[in-house]
Design a protein around this motif. Structure first.
Motif: not given
Length: 460
Positions: A46-49, A51-53
């Protein structure tokens, strides 16, 4: 997502990264982050995940190496600028002869690799490797690659390293038996690894317009580097004694060994356990050695405090490059892990009905190639085979544990943080690393499995 699709994504990601670094000459750090973002998007994270990844991959890698690389670089710089590394290399070259120095250093790497993580051991030995290269007018890979190959053999096979120990717990293997048999099989494997590394490096250098030309280029590069230093940073005329340099190298190694022994001999929560774990952590051990070097190499030998500070600070720019690129490798490996490509491939291999011993090797090799971390490859492989190994005799479980370790040894490439540490410190390109380090580790891993298979034929 289907296994075939995940494999295609992984192949595409590796190919794109190689193209950007080798052909486009893009910064390795930028290329790693860019390809990681593209891979995460294509794989359906998912796009919102995304950068956190990436941040998790960077943080997980840097958390374990930043202090070690930074302090190791400072210690190495103090030894290098004092002339200690060349003094030590010159001393042992005269005693052993030039032809024996590579083998002697590789033997030292094998022994030191038993209690010490391979990346920590290599960082500590880097100034010595470079010193031997300068004294003998050789390219650093002549010494560096054989040494690290030998260290990596015991890192993935012999306790107390986390991979084999954790796998032993999963497979209910006796750690003492694993240590004994692992050391026995590791010795011929390290010999094969050393010979392979020597052959690979020799052929590589011969193919680069002759070894002499490459060595001259390296020597010129070092001379330009030294001549560009301010006069206050020039090496002193009288280098420190060989005994002092050996002590500065062995002290952190001995302290780390103390922490390893303390972890197995003392109960957790006791004062002696806490003390050994503190002084035995790589960061503490290196800091103690730096403090000793500050006094013995610097203050005691008449260096001004400003000069000592300048020398220590001059180590950090090069260390920062190593840290960032290694962190980028951790990001790439994390993204590949999150996509599930390694697990999907391992599940496919596990379902093919292959005998458990070769299955352990193949699954670990597939995981190592797909996500980069040897420790993750060992743990995942052991978990996948734990049920199949439940009813096996203990000796067979020990051999499966060893086979898994050798599977995780080979196929070290651009998603492995050690690959980036090695190439940056030895000053070789990505393509050169693939043609030397990757080949050497892969052949060594296969040789180790063959020795394990022979041991199984004798013992089972």
């Amino acid at each position: 997502m289907a296994t075939s699709t995940l494999l295609l994504i992984a192949v595409f990601a590796v190919a794109l990264l190689l193209f950007l670094v080798i052909r486009i000459k893009l910064s390795a750090f930028v290329a790693l982050i860019l390809v990681s973002m593209i891979t995460a998007f294509v794989a359906g994270i998912p796009l919102d995940k995304i950068m956190p990844t990436l941040i998790a991959g960077m943080g997980g890698t840097l958390g374990s190496i930043t202090i070690i690389v930074g302090l190791g670089a400072i210690l190495g710089k103090l030894i290098e600028e004092s002339g200690g590394a060349e003094s030590l290399a010159d001393y042992f070259t005269k005693i052993l002869g030039q032809k024996r120095t590579v083998a002697a250093l590789a033997c030292a790497g094998f022994v030191l690799g038993i209690p010490i993580f391979v990346d920590v051991g290599f960082i500590i030995l880097v100034p010595i490797v470079l010193g031997f290269a300068r004294i003998n007018k050789a390219n650093p890979i002549v010494y560096g690659i054989p040494v690290v190959v030998c260290m990596l053999v015991v890192h993935v096979i012999v306790p107390p390293h986390p991979g084999p120990v954790a796998a032993a717990g999963i497979l209910t293997v006796d750690v003492g038996m694993l240590t004994l048999l692992g050391l026995i099989i590791s010795i011929p494997t390290a010999v094969v690894g050393f010979i392979t590394a020597r052959i690979v490096v020799r052929r590589f250098l011969a193919g680069r317009e002759g070894e002499t030309m490459l060595n001259k280029a390296f020597q010129n590069q070092q001379q330009e580097k030294e001549s560009s230093l301010p006069e206050s940073l020039a090496p002193v005329e009288n280098p420190p004694s060989v005994g002092l340099i050996i002590a500065l190298i062995l002290i952190p190694i001995g302290l780390i060994m103390c922490g390893t022994v303390g972890a197995t001999c003392f109960d957790k929560g006791t004062g002696i356990y806490r003390f050994t774990q503190f002084i035995g952590s790589p960061g503490t051990a290196l800091m103690i050695s730096i403090a000793l070097a500050f006094f013995t190499i610097g203050v005691r030998r008449g260096w001004a405090l400003a000069k000592i500070s300048d020398v220590m600070d001059s180590a950090l720019p090069a260390a920062a490059v190593v840290i960032l690129v290694t962190g980028g490798g951790g990001v790439f490996g994390k993204v590949l892990t999150e996509t599930g490509v390694g697990t999907a491939l391992a599940d496919t291999l596990a379902g093919l009905g292959i005998p458990v011993l070769p299955a352990g090797f193949l699954i670990a090799a597939a995981l190592r190639a797909s996500q980069g971390s040897a420790t993750v490859a060992i743990l995942t492989s052991a978990g996948l085979l734990s049920t199949a190994c439940a009813g096996l005799p203990e000796m067979e479980r020990v051999l499966v544990n060893i086979a898994i370790g050798f599977g995780s040894l080979g196929f070290s490439h651009i998603n492995d943080s050690l690959f980036w540490i090695l190439t940056k410190y030895l000053g070789i390109s990505v393509s050169d690393g693939l043609r030397t380090w990757t080949i050497a580790t892969t052949v060594t891993g296969i040789a180790g499995f063959i020795f394990t298979w022979l041991a199984a034929m004798i013992l089972l």
